[in-house]
Design an enzyme around this catalytic site. Structure first.
Site: not given
Ligand code: NAD
Ligand code: UDP
Length: 338
Positions: A124, A149, A153, A178, A292
């Site tokens: 990612s 998360y 990766k 992406f 966020r």
């Protein structure tokens, strides 16, 4: 000779299986169905008119994996299986480290034991962290990840790089995605999130269908042209086609290579809202909400390495992505639960 697709009944996996079958590859799906439904496998068969073997199995189940490798002649693995919800990874990191990292290690052990040393992995753009400026290039240093998360990766990339360093018979492709959106043109397969979506486009389609009242635009004070976050949205079918090129690469030569799969163009949240409204003639109610936590302002790719070395470019534009996302959502208001 077959390609094993872990996580093959999920969003990106199901689209990739369709393209694998269309390209003539025998395809085997392994999935524990923790975030997908077996109905997607039926629809892969329906779209392609081809048969697919399906194993309900967990990538942490070594015996189950050994059985799959023993029963089939598997040439390469495309490894999508993993948990992907960022907030959940913050509240339950151990599940993410166990499932994503532990699962990948077990998968690679089973592969090595079976003599299958070719793997394409779903990484990612999150591994670039927040320090690198866009456009992001594969040779930039990996950044500081902001959630477990993303850390899984980053670590899995390291595991696979170390594996190749230890044994040059391996062939590894690390694909940094992406923002995949859109759906297959048939409207039969697409993204089917559990509960309230975290990602922008599934959220927009659920507002459009009336499941959610309005979109919260998270932050309009970023240093971007309109103040909202900029991302590199890529049609999931373009992404799936990138995997076909990556499979050809791992089948053709050993090595460990990293590729961005993106379009190279950044769009803001409001660009996406406008494109969706225009493409589908539907008004999307939205409100400006706080940023966020952990979000960065801008993230888009330099996709030139994939073009030069894999001969892959994304060709579907944002309008097509919005049309196809909406066709899937409007034809399947409750996802696969019809
Ligand atoms: P998805 O949840 O739709 O698909 C993942 C699949 O893996 C699901 O079908 C799930 O049931 C399965 N799975 C999870 N843990 C498993 C386990 N232990 N054993 C067997 N199966 C298991 O997600 P997706 O959007 O299709 O993503 C596929 C991969 O791409 C994931 O690894 C994800 O982290 C990565 N990725 C996704 C995005 C994105 O925005 N969708 C972006 C970058 C990377
Ligand atoms: N976003 C938003 N509202 C939402 C979901 C996302 O404004 O309900 C914004 C988010 O802040 C980011 C962009 O949309 O700028 C893409 O978010 P997404 O979660 O889809 O992808 P990611 O942030 O993981 O790249």
């Amino acid at each position: 000779m077959s390609i094993l697709v872990t996580g093959g009944s999920g969003f990106i996996g199901s689209h990739t299986c369709v393209e694998l079958l269309n390209s003539g590859y025998d395809t085997i799906i392994l999935d524990n169905l923790c975030n997908s439904k077996s109905e997607s496998v039926k629809r892969i068969k329906e779209i392609t008119g081809k048969d697919v073997k399906f194993y309900e199995c967990d990538i942490r189940d070594r015996e189950g994996l050994d059985k799959i490798f023993a029963e089939n002649s598997i040439e390469a693995v495309i490894h999508f299986a993993g948990l992907k919800c960022v907030p959940e990874s913050i509240s339950d990191p151990l599940s993410y480290y166990d499932n994503n990292i532990g699962g990948t290690v077990t998968l690679c052990q089973a592969m090595a034991a079976a003599g299958c040393k070719k793997i394409v992995f779903s990484s990612s753009a999150t591994v670039y962290g927040s320090e690198n400026p866009s456009p992001l290039k594969e040779d930039m240093p990996e950044g500081k990840t902001t959630n477990p998360y993303g850390t899984t990766k980053l670590y899995i990339e390291r595991v696979l790089k170390d594996l190749y360093a230890s044994d040059n018979e391996w062939s590894v492709c690390l694909l940094r995605y992406f923002n995949p959106i859109g759906a297959h043109k048939s409207g039969r397969i697409g993204e089917d999130p559990n509960g309230i979506p975290n990602n922008l486009v599934p959220y927009i389609t659920q507002v459009a269908i009336g499941k959610l009242d309005h979109l919260n635009v998270n932050g309009n004070d970023y240093p971007t042209p309109d103040g909202t976050g900029v991302r590199d949205y890529i049609h999931v079918v373009d992404l799936a086609l990138g995997h076909i090129k990556a499979v050809e690469k791992v089948l053709g030569e050993t090595g460990c290579n990293t590729y961005n799969l993106g379009t190279g163009t950044g769009y803001s949240v409001l660009d996406v809202v406008n494109a969706f409204e225009k493409a589908n003639n539907i008004k999307i109610k939205y409100e400006i909400a706080p940023r966020r936590p952990g979000d960065i302002a801008t993230c888009y790719s330099d996709p030139s390495k994939a073009k030069e070395e894999l001969g892959w470019v994304a060709t579907r534009d944002l309008t097509e992505m919005c049309e196809d996302s909406w066709r899937w959502q409007s034809n399947n208001p409750r996802g696969y639960e019809e």
